[in-house]
Write a protein that holds these residues in place. Structure first.
Motif, PDB file in Angstrom:
ATOM      1  N   THR A  30      18.354  57.259  30.690  1.00 61.37           N
ATOM      2  CA  THR A  30      17.581  56.300  29.919  1.00 61.37           C
ATOM      3  C   THR A  30      17.680  54.905  30.525  1.00 61.37           C
ATOM      4  OG1 THR A  30      18.102  57.627  27.974  1.00 61.37           O
ATOM      5  CG2 THR A  30      17.132  55.479  27.589  1.00 61.37           C
ATOM      6  N   LYS A  55      13.837  49.072  22.718  1.00 61.70           N
ATOM      7  CA  LYS A  55      13.339  50.447  22.726  1.00 61.70           C
ATOM      8  C   LYS A  55      14.291  51.361  23.491  1.00 61.70           C
ATOM      9  CE  LYS A  55       8.384  49.629  22.339  1.00 61.70           C
ATOM     10  NZ  LYS A  55       7.095  49.767  23.018  1.00 61.70           N
ATOM     11  N   THR A  56      14.863  50.861  24.578  1.00 62.15           N
ATOM     12  CA  THR A  56      15.800  51.656  25.359  1.00 62.15           C
ATOM     13  C   THR A  56      17.042  51.974  24.536  1.00 62.15           C
ATOM     14  OG1 THR A  56      15.005  50.681  27.414  1.00 62.15           O
ATOM     15  CG2 THR A  56      17.171  51.720  27.478  1.00 62.15           C
ATOM     16  N   GLN A  58      17.194  52.140  21.307  1.00 61.78           N
ATOM     17  CA  GLN A  58      16.799  53.092  20.273  1.00 61.78           C
ATOM     18  C   GLN A  58      16.620  54.490  20.852  1.00 61.78           C
ATOM     19  OE1 GLN A  58      16.744  52.334  17.005  1.00 61.78           O
ATOM     20  NE2 GLN A  58      16.500  54.528  16.720  1.00 61.78           N
ATOM     21  N   LYS A  59      16.079  54.576  22.084  1.00 65.10           N
ATOM     22  CA  LYS A  59      15.922  55.880  22.741  1.00 65.10           C
ATOM     23  C   LYS A  59      17.281  56.534  22.990  1.00 65.10           C
ATOM     24  CE  LYS A  59      13.529  55.921  26.577  1.00 65.10           C
ATOM     25  NZ  LYS A  59      12.557  55.889  27.670  1.00 65.10           N
ATOM     26  N   ASP A  62      18.513  57.841  19.700  1.00 70.38           N
ATOM     27  CA  ASP A  62      17.760  59.031  19.288  1.00 70.38           C
ATOM     28  C   ASP A  62      18.143  60.258  20.120  1.00 70.38           C
ATOM     29  OD1 ASP A  62      16.469  57.619  17.320  1.00 70.38           O
ATOM     30  OD2 ASP A  62      14.650  57.267  18.515  1.00 70.38           O
ATOM     31  N   TYR A  63      18.281  60.070  21.423  1.00 68.62           N
ATOM     32  CA  TYR A  63      18.657  61.189  22.285  1.00 68.62           C
ATOM     33  C   TYR A  63      20.060  61.700  21.944  1.00 68.62           C
ATOM     34  CZ  TYR A  63      14.684  60.469  25.457  1.00 68.62           C
ATOM     35  OH  TYR A  63      13.427  60.380  26.002  1.00 68.62           O
ATOM     36  N   ILE A  97      15.820  66.292  28.406  1.00 72.38           N
ATOM     37  CA  ILE A  97      15.798  64.831  28.352  1.00 72.38           C
ATOM     38  C   ILE A  97      15.740  64.249  29.759  1.00 72.38           C
ATOM     39  CG2 ILE A  97      17.186  62.803  27.756  1.00 72.38           C
ATOM     40  CD1 ILE A  97      18.155  64.419  25.295  1.00 72.38           C
ATOM     41  N   GLU A 101      12.737  61.812  31.123  1.00 70.31           N
ATOM     42  CA  GLU A 101      13.008  60.489  31.676  1.00 70.31           C
ATOM     43  C   GLU A 101      12.600  60.419  33.150  1.00 70.31           C
ATOM     44  OE1 GLU A 101      14.081  57.662  29.979  1.00 70.31           O
ATOM     45  OE2 GLU A 101      13.603  58.990  28.316  1.00 70.31           O
ATOM     46  N   SER A 104       8.947  59.778  33.225  1.00 70.27           N
ATOM     47  CA  SER A 104       8.700  58.387  32.879  1.00 70.27           C
ATOM     48  C   SER A 104       8.988  57.469  34.068  1.00 70.27           C
ATOM     49  CB  SER A 104       9.563  57.987  31.687  1.00 70.27           C
ATOM     50  OG  SER A 104       9.357  56.641  31.355  1.00 70.27           O
TER      51      SER A 104
END
Length: 154
Positions: A30, A55-56, A58-59, A62-63, A97, A101, A104
């Motif tokens: 991430t 956002k990172t 939060q990611k 979440d992960y 995951i 990533e 992305s």
């Protein structure tokens, strides 16, 4: 009895090491994605806000929450099934995951490269101009297209 206790202890150690390594991979993947997004924004000369870092974070949360959820399934498998020796689902979700990533990061790399290629094409067009008016038109079009004031930030 000690022999069985050693095997159980060894299996728990290996499982915890695998889970820890998977969590570290998730966090680093991430952060690498954030780094590639930052480089793409920098290459495109866009305004950088603190929102991507939020956002990172939060990611990552979440992960890791997803990994812990899948860990419960693995825990049940380890307790109930005799052939279940490592946390298979944690490893599987970590691989998913990492794949996501990685995709992305590839998209961010393509964004970074597209901006570079576009700038080279524009510079070539300016050099090819025969008159000063043509060059001014192209420069004005470039300024209108890439004006920071015209962009909307998310």
């Amino acid at each position: 009895m000690e022999k069985y206790f050693y095997f159980i202890q060894h299996d728990i150690k290996m499982g915890l090491i695998i889970i820890f390594v998977c969590c570290v991979f998730v966090v680093f993947a991430t952060l690498f994605d954030f780094w590639s997004a930052y480089e793409a924004v920098k290459a495109r000369k866009e305004k950088l806000s603190s929102n991507p870092m939020k956002k990172t974070g939060q990611k990552i949360i979440d992960y890791l929450r997803l990994v812990l959820y899948v860990l419960m399934i693995d825990f049940l498998g380890l307790m109930c099934l005799p052939f279940y020796s490592i946390p298979y689902f944690v490893v599987l979700i970590t691989l998913c995951i990492l794949y996501r990533e990685g995709k992305s990061m590839k998209e961010n790399y393509e964004l970074k490269q597209s901006n570079t290629i576009e700038a080279l094409v524009m510079a070539t067009e300016i050099v090819k101009c025969m008159s000063e008016e043509e060059a001014e038109k192209i420069i004005k079009a470039i300024n209108d297209k890439h004006s920071i004031n015209n962009k909307k930030f998310k």
